[in-house]
Design a protein around this motif. Structure first.
Motif, PDB file in Angstrom:
ATOM      1  N   THR A  15       0.861  -1.164  -0.259  1.00 57.55           N
ATOM      2  CA  THR A  15       0.070  -0.084   0.082  1.00 57.55           C
ATOM      3  C   THR A  15       0.898   1.375  -0.046  1.00 57.55           C
ATOM      4  N   PHE A  16       0.327   2.507  -0.391  1.00 53.49           N
ATOM      5  CA  PHE A  16       1.176   3.556  -0.141  1.00 53.49           C
ATOM      6  C   PHE A  16       0.572   4.928   0.244  1.00 53.49           C
ATOM      7  N   ASP A  17      -0.869   4.705   0.539  1.00 54.41           N
ATOM      8  CA  ASP A  17      -1.702   5.486   1.335  1.00 54.41           C
ATOM      9  C   ASP A  17      -2.444   4.975   2.431  1.00 54.41           C
ATOM     10  N   PRO A  18      -2.150   5.409   3.647  1.00 55.38           N
ATOM     11  CA  PRO A  18      -1.145   6.222   4.196  1.00 55.38           C
ATOM     12  C   PRO A  18       0.127   5.701   4.047  1.00 55.38           C
ATOM     13  N   PRO A  19       1.035   6.664   3.874  1.00 52.34           N
ATOM     14  CA  PRO A  19       2.669   6.128   3.702  1.00 52.34           C
ATOM     15  C   PRO A  19       3.096   5.594   5.090  1.00 52.34           C
TER      16      PRO A  19
ATOM     17  N   ALA B 114       3.874   7.539   8.290  1.00 48.66           N
ATOM     18  CA  ALA B 114       3.121   7.849   9.307  1.00 48.66           C
ATOM     19  C   ALA B 114       3.037   7.100  10.512  1.00 48.66           C
TER      20      ALA B 114
ATOM     21  N   HIS C 283      -2.166  10.134  11.304  1.00 48.45           N
ATOM     22  CA  HIS C 283      -3.320   9.583  10.800  1.00 48.45           C
ATOM     23  C   HIS C 283      -4.399   8.950  11.744  1.00 48.45           C
TER      24      HIS C 283
ATOM     25  N   LYS D 104       0.809  -4.478   4.758  1.00 43.37           N
ATOM     26  CA  LYS D 104       0.075  -3.208   4.323  1.00 43.37           C
ATOM     27  C   LYS D 104      -0.423  -2.474   5.128  1.00 43.37           C
TER      28      LYS D 104
ATOM     29  N   THR E 130      -6.088   1.930   7.216  1.00 43.80           N
ATOM     30  CA  THR E 130      -6.813   2.649   8.288  1.00 43.80           C
ATOM     31  C   THR E 130      -7.921   1.786   8.389  1.00 43.80           C
TER      32      THR E 130
END
Ligand SMILES: [Zn+2]
Length: 279
Positions: free
Chosen positions: A30-34, A37, A62, A117, A120
């Protein structure tokens, strides 16, 4: 994974994450959130679902995030008191903790299959790797009659994480032997009594293994876990229940062991390796 979860759950919560490095190429999916964080975040909990490990953390930027970890077959997670060398080729993820400690995901062998990964709470909810998992095999699986009502053989059904999660190719042999069921019996061919015996064997065999782990497995977590097997890969040895010689069917990359007396009414199942050689 259950014992690794327990050990890490005793050690990680409250620990501050100083930083995370991923020397393993493509390990982060995954790249969002980095991943950054997590810098300065603190671990709040460690959970397990199937073979996946969930590391919960509270982050400043986050809010609550979860690092989802799948070790696949050759990955290991270890909590070291000292940071490792960056030249260690087995390193995939390094989570740096205070006082030089480090939670390290290492992977042995040539394949890079393990992944992580950063999710959120919403991302976690929608995560396919978790969404498709069947109910847990331990400590209290559901009634098995309906769950296994398929014409697939038990040996394959029980290892299918989407049907029931938490049983691998080692423990399936122990469970079927304890339940006195043939690995090739079809799921929809189980009587009510057999389904109940299978459920009981599942709980007691996985419980037996965990008791051994509980006594033997300590931090930093071993590269190789003990395997308290009695049947799996014990072909050629006497059955622990009736002393009949245990037999096995060999597949490309694993072996299925069983007792002909206790499980298959005396029948010796076809050895696929042998039949291939004889072709
Ligand atoms: Zn036997």
């Amino acid at each position: 994974m259950e014992i690794a979860t327990r050990r890490l759950a005793e050690a990680l919560p409250g620990q501050t994450i100083e930083g995370v490095l991923t020397p393993g190429i493509n390990v982060l999916k995954t790249f969002d959130p980095p991943l950054s964080a997590l810098d300065g975040a603190s671990f709040t909990g460690v959970r397990r679902r199937g073979k996946l490990l969930l590391l919960d953390a509270d982050t400043a930027s986050h809010g609550p995030l979860t690092l989802l970890v799948h070790l696949m077959s050759a990955g290991r997670l270890m909590l070291y008191d000292k940071r490792g060398s960056l030249r260690d080729r087995t390193s995939r993820v390094l989570i740096r903790l205070p006082e030089d400690r480090e939670l390290r995901l290492r992977e042995f062998g040539t394949k890079q299959a393990a992944w992580i990964k950063l999710l959120t709470p919403e991302g976690l909810e929608a995560e396919p790797a978790l969404e498709t998992l069947g109910p847990e095999a331990w400590p209290s699986p559901p009634e098995l009659g309906e769950l296994l009502s398929s014409n697939r053989p038990l040996h394959s059904l029980l290892r299918d994480q989407q049907v029931i999660t938490g049983i691998g190719r080692t423990w399936v042999d122990e469970i079927l032997h304890a339940a006195k069921l043939s690995p090739f019996k079809r799921g929809d061919d189980l009587s009510e009594k057999e389904a109940a015996a299978l459920r009981e064997a599942m709980v007691s065999e996985l419980g037996r293994v965990l008791d051994v782990y509980e006594a033997k497995v300590k931090l930093p977590l071993p590269e190789k876990f003990p395997k308290p097997t009695r049947v799996h890969a014990h072909q050629g040895e006497p059955c622990p229940r009736c002393e009949t010689v245990l037999e096995a069917v060999f597949y490309e990359d694993y072996v299925m062991s069983y007792c002909p007396h206790c499980q298959t009414e005396g029948r010796i199942l076809k050895d696929r390796r042998l039949s291939r050689l004889l072709k």
